[in-house]
Scaffold this active site. Sequence first.
Site, PDB file in Angstrom:
ATOM      1  CB  CYS A   1       6.767  13.442   1.919  1.00  0.00           C
ATOM      2  SG  CYS A   1       8.063  13.220   3.164  1.00  0.00           S
TER       3      CYS A   1
ATOM      4  CG  HIS B   1       2.950  13.423   4.782  1.00  0.00           C
ATOM      5  ND1 HIS B   1       3.166  12.423   3.852  1.00  0.00           N
ATOM      6  CD2 HIS B   1       4.143  13.637   5.377  1.00  0.00           C
ATOM      7  CE1 HIS B   1       4.440  12.046   3.900  1.00  0.00           C
ATOM      8  NE2 HIS B   1       5.051  12.769   4.808  1.00  0.00           N
TER       9      HIS B   1
ATOM     10  CD  GLU C   1      -0.084  11.572   2.665  1.00  0.00           C
ATOM     11  OE1 GLU C   1      -0.108  12.763   2.298  1.00  0.00           O
ATOM     12  OE2 GLU C   1       0.974  10.976   2.974  1.00  0.00           O
TER      13      GLU C   1
END
Lengths: 267, 1009
Positions: free
Chosen positions: A106, A232, A234
């Site tokens: 990002c 994302h 994560e």
Amino acid sequence: MSNASNGRSSQMGPLACILKADGTNCEVETAHALEQAGARAVIVPMNRLRAGEVRLADHDMLVVAGGFSYGDDVAAGKVMAVELMSFLADEMADFVAAGKPVLGICNGFQVLVRTGLLPFGELGTMSATLTENQSGRFECRWVTMAPESDTRADFLQGLPSRLEMPMAHREGRFWADDETMARLEAEGLIALRYVDSNDEPTDVYPANPNGALHAIAGVCDPTGRIVGLMPHPERFVEDVRHPAWHRRPATSEPDGLVFLRAFTALA
Amino acid sequence: MIHVVRVTSRTERDPAGEDVLAEIRRTLDLPAIDRVRTARVYRLEGVSRAEAEQLAERLLAETVDQRWTLDAPVITDAARVVEVAYLPGVMNPEAASILKAAGDLDVHPAAVDASYEYAFYPRDGAEIDAAAVEEVLARLLLNPSVEQVVTREPDTLRIAGETGATQRIAIRSMDADGLRALSAEGLYLDDDEMAAIQEYFVEIDREPTDLELEALAQTWSEHCVHKTFKRELRVDGRKLAPMMRRLKRTSEQYDDLILSAFVDNSGVMDFYDGWAVCGKVETHNSPSAIEPYGGAMTGSGGVFRDILGTGRGAKVVASTDMFCFAPPDLPAEEIPPGALPPDYLLRQVVAGVRDYGNRMGIPTNNGSVHFHPDFRAKPTVIVGAYGLLPSALAAMGEPRDGDRILALGGRTGRDGIHGATFSSVQMTADTKAVNSQAVQIGNAVEEKRLLDAVLACRDAGLIRAITDCGAGGFSSAVGEMAERIGCYVELERAPRKYAGLTPWEVFLSESQERMVLAVAPEDVQAVLTVCATYNVEATDIGYFEPTGRLHVAWHGETIADLTMHFLHDGLPERILQATSPQPREAVAEPEPPTEGAAWAAVAAAVMAHPNVCSKEPIVRQYDHTVQGSSVLPPYGGEEGDAPGDAAIMTPLHGRPYGLVISHGLHPALNLLDPYWGSVWAAAEALANLVAVGGNVREASLIDNFIWPVPEDEQLASLSLAVDACVDVMHAVKRPFISGKDSLSSTYRYPDGRILHIPPVLCVSVFGRIPDVRKTVSSALRAAGSRLILVGARDAAGLGGSAYLDVLGADEGAGRVPRVDLALLPLTLDRMHAAIRDGHVLSCHDISEGGLLACATEMGIGGDFGVALDLGPLTAKGETTEQALFAETAGVFLVELAADVDPTALFGAGGAGGAGGAGGAIADDGDASSVAVHDRGDVTNDAVGDHAVGDHSVGEGDDQKIATHVPWVDVGRTLDDEVLRVANEGELIFEVPLATLQAEWERPMRSVFH
């Protein structure tokens, strides 16, 4: 550590430097996710690198985490890119030359594009951009991506053909001129594309959430070891993160974890 | 010399310009405008031309897709170009980043600014006149409180000024008129309070300084001291305990799991494994009315600092937002003088909450938006935040003798002077002009730095005590922190944004993004080192000492020396007088539809009612996945369109523990009936928590009373709302642990007419569950499931419902629904157990729009149809409209697999589904409800012993009444995506879900195209 995620680091995995500038805000969950993926993770504030208290070279991989570095003032990731180029260009160049993998998520992707490291690995020469979403607004939604079959980012080979992850950004529309786009396609530098429900790359909102050219969600450099993506990974390392998990029990590992595990294996 | 760099896109696309054009098309009749383009404008002062070029090339413009000019226009082909910039003195957050990056490039401007240019292109053959541009500016682009159109190049960007001297005010000899005039200059204190101050200075035989008066006015302001809540009341001559005492005394009875209630910046409860969670909900109505973007931002920033300043520092893990506006389509002529259009307010407030929360990296994952025409003068803007901290650091710290006072974060400017006193007074048409200095633009990244640094200091054990600099600035922060010890402040050390602030302004300024820490002298250097790592400015501004005095000096000269006792306890006692509101006259309900097509049309209109419709276009602008903790997003399911009743998250990574967050409010009900409207809000909040799998037994409540200026009837109605909160606490045996009152929802028209903005009680609930897997969403899971309606309904109470509103009923029509407080706790417990034990496929609570909206949303979210049969409800005497649209809170629609027996989960309450049992329960409900209310009145006689209230649903009492939970089988889920409504097998109407979904999504999509 302000959260309880650390202290679980595996003793053996590669050491990831999670780079943090003012306004970086995804570093804690990124550390947690990398630990799940087999890395050891440390969060390194930019000033500690600038002061020489910490050296990039002491790490096995670099992750530029998401957030709003310096408020995304002027342009997303711009001020942090200027800082990296002004103070850490040599260290970055050495790190990359040593073949150590670099991931930008990002805002980290925006930073790497603005340093020129992505997509052509040319530190100091910006050749593409991540610009305002076509909607003109910040958006947070889940998207589906497909890894390119012939990408230089060969760690993506063997991953599932559809990867679901959340995106959350205002400036994620990958854009370059026609010549650059042709070169990206020809050289296999496109890593991930947004796809529709038929697994086809798409320009159509919201499957393509920002209007990215050629449905690009992520790119790599010619070595395939520097990678950036807008969504994302994560944020999807546990199955309960998926917005439909109550309806659809997980049948495999969460896609974000699969992605980060494969990336960590590069180090 | 100022150089100007202008940057614009090289490509055709300009999303910012297209957004402006879309807004013009939607709200203004200006067909001549065909296209809008934007450009960035950067002003650089104190750099050479070559340096300006360097900054343009390397920082401000990207030649990949942009072009730029230096000291020349960049858009030259448009019919009209206007530039909008912040007013001088309004701190532009972008400036700091530009200065930092320029410094990194070894260019050092004296000052910079950044602004926007808008270029307007005409349709072929048309002309865009100056008036058209004026209209676009006035309606869409320019807020004159903080912005201006740049018509000529500024001479300088620097703000200069001489530091003013501290004044002494000759108060001792003033007569009553003199004191009144002094108060009107910005102190906003009443006659008694001014007299008390005069008396104090007569006693100590000197005149006060301006700083002392300002500090007293701030400390004694309604905003800071909550006078109304702390004072004794007389309602119709009857004595009543202070409202705060009623709340606290009840709260203390249910303190299991509670680590801190009503004393710190937020309320704290135990979580798991040595961690605690805390919650705070704030309002920011007055600033948001004037400058909605900046006001909402600073509202978010303030509540995040409340969390950060809890205990010895908490990490902010969630944010919530609850708004009330006038309907977006309110005709322009109904907007009061001085007020902004509601659709502009809505978009700007959303943008402010979005930009602050997203940049801080805090998931905004629970909220709602409500509409009522009477919010036209002033919106209600409520923002909440929740935090995580070690239990061992949950108690508020206490400074010790010799501890240093450290100011951390942003510099102090003239912003927000008198914010505390300003937010405590009613608005008028002139409010905007007079109080614009009370508004500022938040700088989220400054606060993010601050948060990172504070948490690092906390983890290193460096913080003795901490509080945020919010309303009242240093005066409030230092004054409160030193309340039980005393302090010496060397005020001239406080870093300022610019010269020219007088000392009292430095002390009172409400500049954002500042925290105050008490740090042991030996730890100061360590704090400064941590702060330097995170680019946070930290300054030692004095020390604590056991004098019991607030002592402030400026370069060695004493400019304040007050006893803490007078500052904090000198406020004169007063008894507040109130008058019970007159009962409203009964207004007839309109006739219901009589045939299928009309019912279907009403169903569609209810789904499109602004209080029912989908808020997804707002929610998508908030990052709810950041921090990687979300387990139930605001809109989930396969298509991301299933509304969640509450947020579920795992704030501790890698562990299964859930933090569940919900809320409830219903201004229309509060307006009609302050007591039952307030009970509804609390029951709705609790039901939302339980609907996803939350457990009320391990939850805490937070109140927000947003009321008109509390005089007479308004004060009496506020007191009833407090009674409601007390009764709810006794019913569910859980406490309110934090709260806030904002008592200025009153607007005075220029001709003197008064508009009472609807009173709002917003109840927020947060709680813990041990395993987030034992939760459900609202999206239907299968076809062929049973749909069971669980909970006590007061179906005859349609007052304030979306149904009556879409039929065009007068506002007072019908009766407000009464939640059965005796049955509510058992219902919540049984629902929680059913979900926890895995018996429930999906669940949604009944709220605005009733059973119809609830079932429709479950179907939309799950992509299954619903067949409702109202037979079991009509058999109990409910009419069709009551069965479909009653909004009693504390009632759930539950999807159960066909082979699951509801009796096993909820008891025999609905056995047979018809007649007897249900009817009996309804009677029970009514009886106990009335009883609660009556006893609530009785409490009014018992001054100082509101514990009388605890009989209201007392021990044993509810045990006897509530032995089973009422439930009825109301339908089945279908493969076919339709809503089918029948009564005892006879079809009333059937609508495709897609039709209802389109109506449900239309209103907010039109505002946020």
